[in-house]
Design an enzyme around this catalytic site. Structure first.
Site, PDB file in Angstrom:
ATOM      1  N   HIS A 170      29.048  39.575  32.922  1.00 39.06           N
ATOM      2  CA  HIS A 170      29.818  40.113  34.043  1.00 39.06           C
ATOM      3  C   HIS A 170      31.155  40.670  33.540  1.00 39.06           C
ATOM      4  O   HIS A 170      31.981  39.923  33.024  1.00 39.06           O
ATOM      5  CB  HIS A 170      30.051  38.989  35.062  1.00 39.06           C
ATOM      6  CG  HIS A 170      30.886  39.367  36.230  1.00 39.06           C
ATOM      7  ND1 HIS A 170      32.127  38.822  36.456  1.00 39.06           N
ATOM      8  CD2 HIS A 170      30.651  40.223  37.253  1.00 39.06           C
ATOM      9  CE1 HIS A 170      32.630  39.311  37.565  1.00 39.06           C
ATOM     10  NE2 HIS A 170      31.753  40.164  38.069  1.00 39.06           N
ATOM     11  N   HIS A 208      37.822  47.570  37.617  1.00 37.46           N
ATOM     12  CA  HIS A 208      37.309  46.960  38.836  1.00 37.46           C
ATOM     13  C   HIS A 208      38.178  47.263  40.046  1.00 37.46           C
ATOM     14  O   HIS A 208      37.700  47.697  41.086  1.00 37.46           O
ATOM     15  CB  HIS A 208      37.185  45.441  38.676  1.00 37.46           C
ATOM     16  CG  HIS A 208      36.730  44.753  39.929  1.00 37.46           C
ATOM     17  ND1 HIS A 208      37.608  44.281  40.895  1.00 37.46           N
ATOM     18  CD2 HIS A 208      35.489  44.470  40.395  1.00 37.46           C
ATOM     19  CE1 HIS A 208      36.934  43.731  41.879  1.00 37.46           C
ATOM     20  NE2 HIS A 208      35.643  43.837  41.608  1.00 37.46           N
TER      21      HIS A 208
END
Length: 258
Positions: A30, A72
């Site tokens: 991740h 992100h």
């Protein structure tokens, strides 16, 4: 949760490695191996590869000068020493920032060049504003230029973005992201019948054995996130998920003994 089979991505498993059979859940880093290295950096992706991740997950945005960069958040404030929204900063300005440990903000081109031939890649498309900035088209252009279609998939919390991507690159599978705090129509994936997809990507607390089995019968895989605790890793594996995304690929492999 209701799904229409006509909305599934009809993709030849031999043409995309995400759809190939495997003996254990795929281990996905991740944002790389972000428990051990700065998230969404080349160092994090390299470390995930060293920890024998089958693939990596990372987040994409388009910067002011048009390139696809890996970030992100809407802004660079949390993950770099800079300030401002990604879409207002040029690549040259982003290059001047420290994304942690001296790491630069990478581009999608650089990710493909660094690890693209070694791992699978789950490209999260974080285009959540109403502003159409051409992110989807830019991502597909980079993928096609690198001829790396067989190693990538798309994921997004935005079903309309996934629908757009399915039109641009129908040979690449998509996964619908959702979590328990989203509006009811999103967390229950009510738009799934209208969005071509091969996978659902629920947050780990939403994974159940019954739902995963029902989806598998319909030809839909389940990839779950962000799974770091060994008890959760074992639980979602028992539930039959296709892939486990976690901040430490090594922890997932050690827990599962693979």
């Amino acid at each position: 949760m209701t799904h229409n089979r006509n909305a599934h991505a009809e993709i030849n498993p031999m043409s995309n490695l995400w759809l190939a059979p495997h003996s254990h859940p795929l281990v996905l880093g991740h944002r790389g191996a972000c428990a051990h290295a700065p998230e969404n950096t080349l160092a994090s992706f390299r470390l995930a590869r060293e920890q024998r991740a089958d693939g990596i997950e990372f987040d994409t945005k388009r910067c002011a000068s048009g390139e696809v960069v890996i970030m992100h958040d809407i802004s660079v404030d949390r993950t770099t020493n800079g300030h401002g929204d990604v879409h207002t900063l040029t690549l040259a300005e982003l290059r001047g920032l420290d994304a942690g440990g001296g790491q630069p903000v990478p581009t999608l081109d650089e990710v493909f060049e660094e690890v693209g031939r070694d791992v699978l890649m789950n490209i999260e498309v974080t285009n959540y504003s109403t502003r159409n900035d051409g992110l989807e088209e830019a991502i597909v252009e980079v993928i096609q230029r690198h001829a790396i279609e067989e190693r990538v998939m798309f994921s997004s919390f935005n079903p309309f973005s996934l629908r757009k991507l399915a039109g641009l690159a129908p040979q690449i599978p998509g996964g619908i992201l959702y979590h328990p705090r989203m509006p009811v129509w999103l967390r229950h994936v009510w738009l799934a019948p209208f969005i071509p997809h091969a996978f659902l990507h629920p947050e780990k607390s939403m994974v159940t054995k019954a739902e995963t089995a029902a989806l598998r019968k319909r030809g839909i895989g389940v990839n779950t996130w962000t799974v770091n605790d060994p008890a959760d890793i074992l639980r979602v594996t028992e539930a039959g998920v296709n892939a486990i995304m976690g901040d430490s690929p090594a922890t997932i492999r050690t827990t599962l003994g693979i």
